[in-house]
Structure formats: structure tokens, C-alpha cells
Design a protein around this motif. Structure first.
Motif, PDB file in Angstrom:
ATOM      1  N   UNK A 161       0.843  -1.179   0.000  1.00  6.38           N
ATOM      2  CA  UNK A 161       0.000   0.000   0.000  1.00  6.38           C
ATOM      3  C   UNK A 161       0.894   1.250   0.000  1.00  6.38           C
ATOM      4  N   UNK A 162       0.572   2.219  -0.819  1.00  4.51           N
ATOM      5  CA  UNK A 162       1.373   3.444  -0.887  1.00  4.51           C
ATOM      6  C   UNK A 162       1.098   4.337   0.325  1.00  4.51           C
ATOM      7  N   UNK A 163       1.938   5.336   0.516  1.00 10.64           N
ATOM      8  CA  UNK A 163       1.732   6.290   1.601  1.00 10.64           C
ATOM      9  C   UNK A 163       0.393   6.993   1.422  1.00 10.64           C
ATOM     10  N   UNK A 164       0.109   7.427   0.197  1.00 14.69           N
ATOM     11  CA  UNK A 164      -1.172   8.112  -0.072  1.00 14.69           C
ATOM     12  C   UNK A 164      -2.361   7.221   0.264  1.00 14.69           C
ATOM     13  N   UNK A 165      -2.264   5.955  -0.088  1.00 17.74           N
ATOM     14  CA  UNK A 165      -3.354   5.020   0.217  1.00 17.74           C
ATOM     15  C   UNK A 165      -3.530   4.839   1.724  1.00 17.74           C
ATOM     16  N   UNK A 166      -2.421   4.741   2.439  1.00 12.68           N
ATOM     17  CA  UNK A 166      -2.485   4.617   3.899  1.00 12.68           C
ATOM     18  C   UNK A 166      -3.110   5.874   4.507  1.00 12.68           C
ATOM     19  N   UNK A 167      -2.699   7.025   3.997  1.00 15.85           N
ATOM     20  CA  UNK A 167      -3.255   8.288   4.496  1.00 15.85           C
ATOM     21  C   UNK A 167      -4.762   8.345   4.247  1.00 15.85           C
ATOM     22  N   UNK A 168      -5.176   7.971   3.047  1.00 10.00           N
ATOM     23  CA  UNK A 168      -6.603   8.007   2.711  1.00 10.00           C
ATOM     24  C   UNK A 168      -7.390   7.029   3.575  1.00 10.00           C
ATOM     25  N   UNK A 169      -6.810   5.889   3.840  1.00  5.52           N
ATOM     26  CA  UNK A 169      -7.468   4.901   4.697  1.00  5.52           C
ATOM     27  C   UNK A 169      -7.728   5.496   6.089  1.00  5.52           C
ATOM     28  N   UNK A 170      -6.751   6.212   6.629  1.00 10.21           N
ATOM     29  CA  UNK A 170      -6.929   6.858   7.938  1.00 10.21           C
ATOM     30  C   UNK A 170      -7.993   7.950   7.878  1.00 10.21           C
ATOM     31  N   UNK A 171      -7.971   8.749   6.819  1.00  8.78           N
ATOM     32  CA  UNK A 171      -8.981   9.799   6.655  1.00  8.78           C
ATOM     33  C   UNK A 171     -10.371   9.160   6.633  1.00  8.78           C
ATOM     34  N   UNK A 172     -10.502   8.071   5.894  1.00  5.62           N
ATOM     35  CA  UNK A 172     -11.790   7.370   5.819  1.00  5.62           C
ATOM     36  C   UNK A 172     -12.206   6.806   7.175  1.00  5.62           C
TER      37      UNK A 172
ATOM     38  N   UNK B 289      -3.016  14.821   5.229  1.00  4.56           N
ATOM     39  CA  UNK B 289      -4.029  13.946   5.818  1.00  4.56           C
ATOM     40  C   UNK B 289      -4.298  14.315   7.276  1.00  4.56           C
ATOM     41  N   UNK B 290      -3.321  14.890   7.952  1.00  6.25           N
ATOM     42  CA  UNK B 290      -3.503  15.322   9.344  1.00  6.25           C
ATOM     43  C   UNK B 290      -4.557  16.422   9.402  1.00  6.25           C
ATOM     44  N   UNK B 291      -4.496  17.344   8.437  1.00  2.81           N
ATOM     45  CA  UNK B 291      -5.516  18.390   8.342  1.00  2.81           C
ATOM     46  C   UNK B 291      -6.875  17.794   7.989  1.00  2.81           C
ATOM     47  N   UNK B 292      -6.872  16.826   7.056  1.00  3.15           N
ATOM     48  CA  UNK B 292      -8.131  16.214   6.637  1.00  3.15           C
ATOM     49  C   UNK B 292      -8.812  15.485   7.797  1.00  3.15           C
ATOM     50  N   UNK B 293      -8.010  14.875   8.644  1.00  5.66           N
ATOM     51  CA  UNK B 293      -8.551  14.220   9.834  1.00  5.66           C
ATOM     52  C   UNK B 293      -9.073  15.285  10.808  1.00  5.66           C
ATOM     53  N   UNK B 294      -8.427  16.468  10.777  1.00 11.41           N
ATOM     54  CA  UNK B 294      -8.802  17.541  11.690  1.00 11.41           C
ATOM     55  C   UNK B 294      -8.045  17.467  12.998  1.00 11.41           C
ATOM     56  N   UNK B 295      -7.032  16.626  13.024  1.00  2.54           N
ATOM     57  CA  UNK B 295      -6.290  16.368  14.249  1.00  2.54           C
ATOM     58  C   UNK B 295      -5.604  17.609  14.798  1.00  2.54           C
ATOM     59  N   UNK B 296      -4.908  18.326  13.944  1.00  2.00           N
ATOM     60  CA  UNK B 296      -4.099  19.440  14.395  1.00  2.00           C
ATOM     61  C   UNK B 296      -4.935  20.546  15.041  1.00  2.00           C
TER      62      UNK B 296
END
Length: 139
Positions: free
Chosen positions: A1-12, A103-110
């Protein structure tokens, strides 16, 4: 799995969580899955400066890829660093350097973290990039 895919999985995954209490619980659960570091790896060199809690990130370069392991003495920072390790570990230095942390911003974590925890998060992301640069130069 690519980094982008891992990031998207977390966002989802985070999108399915209704509120920040559930998101905090999820992050804490991620930290519980982190294998942690042996005491001999909890060195000043591996300690992340700028974190409210003690957070250590160690990197190992093998077979052309960087593998990260981390630990923290705080449950929330341990979950946050676990999240980063899960995304970036097992990739080449070029893949890590070409990636971003949007993806950190997309999650809203920060935006939900206190200023000191947000600074710690940024220090963790910088350390991951630093390791990628350092190991790329060693090739």
C-alpha cells in the motif's frame, strides 16, 4: 500500500467517527498497538524535541526502505506517533520525502490538539522527514 493510500485509509476511518471523544479513543487504541521501543533506544538522539510528553522515534534502513518504531510516555502522543509510524514505515526515503502531511488536516487532528500537542505533532513529522533525508544521504 502506498503512503497516499495509507493516508486516505486513515482519513476514511476517522470520517466514520462521530465526535472527537471517539477520535481520541481511536488514537489511544492505535497507541496500544504500537510495539514500543526497548529502553536502549530511548536515547536523547531519538527523543523528539518540542513535545509535551516524551516521544522517541527510531529509524532503521534496510533493503532500501525506512522502518520506524516509536514510543511515548503519554497515551495520546503514543497514539499520534503510532499513526505516523503506520503511514510512513516500510517506504523508501524518496517516497517519504515526496509525501505530505495533509491527511492530518483532513482528519482535523491538528486543530483539535492543544498548541503544545500540535507543536509536538509537527516535531514528529519533521523528525520523520529528517530521517528520510539523513538515510537518503547515506545511500
Amino acid at each position: 500500500m502506498t503512503i497516499k493510500e495509507k493516508q486516505q485509509q486513515l482519513v476514511d476511518e476517522f470520517a466514520f467517527l462521530d465526535d472527537w471523544e471517539q477520535k481520541y479513543e481511536y488514537i489511544i487504541d492505535l497507541g496500544k498497538e504500537l510495539k514500543g521501543l526497548p529502553e536502549d533506544k530511548k536515547t536523547p538522539e531519538n527523543l523528539i524535541k518540542g513535545c509535551q510528553s516524551q516521544v522517541w522515534i527510531d529509524a532503521e534502513f534496510k533493503e532500501g526502505k525506512l522502518f520506524f518504531n516509536a514510543d511515548s510516555d503519554g497515551i495520546l502522543p503514543k497514539g499520534i506517533v503510532s499513526l505516523l509510524v503506520s503511514v510512513y514505515s516500510g517506504h523508501t526515503t524518496a517516497e517519504i520525502l515526496d509525501s505530505d502531511f495533509k491527511f492530518i488536516e483532513e482528519i482535523g487532528l491538528q486543530e483539535f490538539l492543544s498548541p503544545s500537542r500540535a507543536n509536538g505533532l509537527m516535531a514528529m513529522t519533521k523528525q520523520i522527514k529528517f530521517y528520510a533525508v539523513a538515510f537518503q544521504l547515506k545511500k
